[in-house]
Design a protein around this motif. Structure first.
Motif, PDB file in Angstrom:
ATOM      1  N   LEU A   1       0.836  -1.203   0.000  1.00  0.00           N
ATOM      2  CA  LEU A   1       0.000   0.000   0.000  1.00  0.00           C
ATOM      3  C   LEU A   1       0.871   1.253   0.000  1.00  0.00           C
ATOM      4  O   LEU A   1       0.567   2.227  -0.696  1.00  0.00           O
ATOM      5  CB  LEU A   1      -0.940   0.004   1.213  1.00  0.00           C
TER       6      LEU A   1
ATOM      7  N   LEU B   1       2.204   1.678  -3.419  1.00  0.00           N
ATOM      8  CA  LEU B   1       1.135   2.162  -4.290  1.00  0.00           C
ATOM      9  C   LEU B   1       0.969   3.669  -4.124  1.00  0.00           C
ATOM     10  O   LEU B   1       0.879   4.418  -5.106  1.00  0.00           O
ATOM     11  CB  LEU B   1      -0.171   1.447  -3.931  1.00  0.00           C
TER      12      LEU B   1
ATOM     13  N   SER C   1     -12.335 -12.340  -3.603  1.00  0.00           N
ATOM     14  CA  SER C   1     -12.054 -11.764  -2.287  1.00  0.00           C
ATOM     15  C   SER C   1     -12.864 -12.472  -1.205  1.00  0.00           C
ATOM     16  O   SER C   1     -12.362 -12.731  -0.112  1.00  0.00           O
ATOM     17  CB  SER C   1     -12.391 -10.270  -2.257  1.00  0.00           C
TER      18      SER C   1
ATOM     19  N   MET D   1      -0.008  -4.301  -8.805  1.00  0.00           N
ATOM     20  CA  MET D   1      -0.695  -3.120  -8.291  1.00  0.00           C
ATOM     21  C   MET D   1      -0.547  -1.896  -9.185  1.00  0.00           C
ATOM     22  O   MET D   1      -1.344  -0.983  -9.104  1.00  0.00           O
ATOM     23  CB  MET D   1      -0.225  -2.806  -6.886  1.00  0.00           C
TER      24      MET D   1
ATOM     25  N   PRO E   1      -4.666  -1.770  -9.283  1.00  0.00           N
ATOM     26  CA  PRO E   1      -4.569  -1.594  -7.826  1.00  0.00           C
ATOM     27  C   PRO E   1      -5.751  -2.205  -7.067  1.00  0.00           C
ATOM     28  O   PRO E   1      -5.603  -2.583  -5.909  1.00  0.00           O
ATOM     29  CB  PRO E   1      -4.520  -0.074  -7.646  1.00  0.00           C
ATOM     30  N   TRP E   2      -6.921  -2.339  -7.742  1.00  0.00           N
ATOM     31  CA  TRP E   2      -8.088  -2.872  -7.017  1.00  0.00           C
ATOM     32  C   TRP E   2      -7.893  -4.334  -6.626  1.00  0.00           C
ATOM     33  O   TRP E   2      -8.478  -4.786  -5.654  1.00  0.00           O
ATOM     34  CB  TRP E   2      -9.355  -2.681  -7.821  1.00  0.00           C
TER      35      TRP E   2
ATOM     36  N   LEU F   1      -6.323  -3.733  -3.324  1.00  0.00           N
ATOM     37  CA  LEU F   1      -7.065  -2.967  -2.319  1.00  0.00           C
ATOM     38  C   LEU F   1      -8.242  -3.732  -1.722  1.00  0.00           C
ATOM     39  O   LEU F   1      -8.456  -3.674  -0.518  1.00  0.00           O
ATOM     40  CB  LEU F   1      -7.553  -1.650  -2.923  1.00  0.00           C
TER      41      LEU F   1
ATOM     42  N   GLY G   1      -8.206  -4.684   2.078  1.00  0.00           N
ATOM     43  CA  GLY G   1      -9.163  -3.948   2.895  1.00  0.00           C
ATOM     44  C   GLY G   1     -10.040  -4.880   3.712  1.00  0.00           C
ATOM     45  O   GLY G   1     -10.253  -4.663   4.912  1.00  0.00           O
TER      46      GLY G   1
END
Lengths: 307, 279
Positions: free
Chosen positions: A149, A152, B74, B242, B246-247, B250, B254
């Motif tokens: 992260l 990123l 996910s 990423m 990037p999703w 994430l 998350g």
């Protein structure tokens, strides 16, 4: 005091021996060997290779040979990196791993300590709740999530810092890895110190110090902080272990040439000596840190010396 | 003891929120995949690298480079992570409770010996042995949680031992002994039921630790193997891609963080409540 130290050191040695023994036999009992490449070697060549590395001897004899080598400070030859001694490989990677780990530890102590003290001053306030919610988030998000992260955000989106890699002397390469590695520990130390500060600040002698008219900063930073640091001190052992395991992934995420990459790769290639060498270095660091913590504890809390 | 916790917990709004969120997450993980037309490993050739939210193709979280649906993956990863978390916690609970209760109940030299062994084991960098185990002995699913459970029982053993030491002095245990019950009957019938509150709290705090360990292993490529997936494996895949997608990093990251956050918050509140209840 010296007897206490000696006793502590004596209990540390069997721990290391146990670790080396467990790792040694665990690896040897596993199927596969260092010479199972893509192409199988002709039997004569493999036999002579095995003889060269003493792999043809009975296991107990190999074990004793390895321990004998350790006593002379020799970690053996690497199987994967032909022509290199394990000692040389570790010596090359250790400075990177050590700078990463020590910087992360320092950052964790400084930031975690400051956060913990600030939060403890007004328990239940908005600031305290905010900081502790962040800390709760911090212990819930592991290094290998924080690392990508951060890359990123700072490398891909903002383009402020390099995404990874390492050039000797370029300290900005270490900024993100250190942060990723330290964040969970910052959070853990902040939570721990806040709790112990709250406990100490309730004590009667703090009220006495305030009644004497000492400035609040002195009451908090000297009278309260010193005893409140004891639990943090005893957390340093587990923190070291956490930093070391974290560094294995952080080195991988950021492509740093530390000793962490030898570990997983070495085990996959059955590079027995290299893996044992890395386990030994990691184990020694954890044991050493625990030992230092015990010593410091004895210095700070005289009641423990007799124990 | 367990029913005594509720009134103490009820006043903690943060913990209630965590519990509610956790239930929602659980529901989503269990039922979510039914809402989506895609399976975990089904490949949508018309939509690879699809950026979320993609309402038309019903890829709410987008797709990865192979055209697999990130939403379904996910949630499936979460199912595996939670499953491993609970199974490994059960393993650690079994070992830890048995070990701690025996050490605490019989006491004396046995107790000293057993706790000394725990001290020595504490100092070992166990995760490295687990990594070795995973690398060397293939990557079988059951090995993942047995190995993780086998390293996480030390805290449980210590806490259970302490509790048992206190419990065995209580009148009802003395009464049971006076009435001629054997040691194991007392351990099973008198001590164990009274340990449940503490064990539940420690277990709540063990689950997030175990999930962390599993995802750490999967991140290194050593835990759950393709075609199965877990949050750690998804974070690992996502981290590699990423810059382009990037999703894929994430969403699983998350969900993982949110779950751990709720579990930690709840465990914290429970242990606080238990402490206050004991005072």
């Amino acid at each position: 005091m010296s007897r206490y130290a000696l006793l502590r050191l004596l209990t540390a040695l069997p721990t290391l021996l146990l670790l080396v023994t467990l790792s040694f036999f665990l690896m040897r009992l596993a199927p596969g060997g260092p010479f199972d490449g893509e192409r199988s070697l002709p039997p004569e060549i493999e036999a002579s290779l095995r003889a060269e590395y003493h792999l043809d001897e009975p296991l107990p004899q190999q074990y004793l040979r390895y321990l004998g080598g350790l006593l002379r400070g020799d970690l053996g030859p690497s199987f994967q990196y032909q022509g290199f001694r394990v000692r040389e490989l570790i010596a090359a990677g250790l400075p990177v791993s050590l700078s990463l780990g020590l910087l992360a530890m320092a950052l964790a102590l400084l930031l975690g300590g400051a956060t913990g003290v600030v939060a403890s001053l007004r328990p239940g306030s908005v600031l305290d709740r905010g900081l502790m919610s962040l800390a709760m988030l911090g212990i819930s998000v592991p290094s290998y999530v924080v690392g990508p992260l951060l890359v990123l955000l700072f490398a891909v989106l903002l383009r402020w810092l390099p995404a990874g890699g390492w050039e000797p002397g370029r300290w900005s390469d270490l900024l993100l890895p250190v942060l990723a590695l330290a964040l969970p520990q910052i959070a853990a130390i902040a939570r721990l110190l806040r709790g112990s500060m709250l406990e100490v600040l309730r004590q009667p002698y703090i009220r006495t110090a305030r009644a004497k008219g000492l400035p609040e900063s002195r009451v908090v930073l000297v009278h309260a902080l010193k005893p409140a640091l004891l639990p943090v001190l005893s957390y340093l052992g587990p923190a070291t272990a956490g930093l070391i395991t974290g560094s294995v992934v952080v080195e991988q995420v950021f492509g740093l040439p530390g000793i962490g990459r030898y570990f997983v790769q070495g085990a996959l290639n059955r590079d027995y000596t290299l893996v044992l060498g890395v386990v030994l270095v990691y184990g020694a660091m954890i044991v050493l840190f625990n030992f230092l913590v015990d010593l410091l504890y004895g210095l700070l809390d005289p009641r423990l010396r007799r124990a | 003891m367990a029913e005594g916790l509720w009134p103490l917990l009820r006043r903690d709004r943060g913990a209630l929120l965590a519990a509610a969120l956790l239930s929602l997450l659980l529901l989503l993980i269990l039922l979510g995949p039914l809402l989506s037309p895609y399976a975990v490993d089904s490949i949508d050739f018309d939509a690879d690298w699809a950026q979320p939210p993609q309402w038309a193709g019903r890829h709410w979280f987008g797709t990865d480079g192979l055209g697999r649906d990130v939403f379904v993956r996910s949630l499936e990863g979460g199912r595996v992570s939670l499953l491993v978390g609970i199974a490994a916690t059960a393993v650690s609970l079994l070992i830890g409770v048995a070990y701690g209760a025996i050490a605490g109940y019989f006491g004396g030299r046995l107790d000293e010996l057993m706790m000394r062994a725990v001290d020595i084991l504490y100092a070992l960098p166990f995760l490295f042995l687990v990594i070795l185990l995973m690398v060397l002995f293939g990557r079988e699913f059951w090995l993942v949680f047995v190995a993780i459970g086998a390293i996480n029982w030390l805290d449980m053993a210590r806490i259970v031992r302490g509790e048992t030491l206190a419990l065995k002095q209580r009148e009802f245990v003395l009464a049971a002994r006076a009435s001629g019950l054997g040691d194991f009957a007392i351990l099973w019938g008198q001590i164990l039921p009274n340990l449940l509150g503490t064990v539940a709290v420690v277990a709540t705090l063990t689950v997030p630790q175990v999930i962390l360990t599993e995802s750490f292993l999967s991140f290194l490529g050593l835990g759950v193997q393709e075609p199965a997936t877990s949050w750690g494996a998804l974070v690992n895949d996502g981290a590699r891609e990423m810059e382009r997608t990037p999703w894929t990093l994430l969403f699983p990251a998350g969900l993982l963080a949110l779950t751990l956050l709720c579990l930690n918050r709840l465990g914290d509140a429970l242990s606080d409540a238990l402490e206050r209840g004991a005072d």
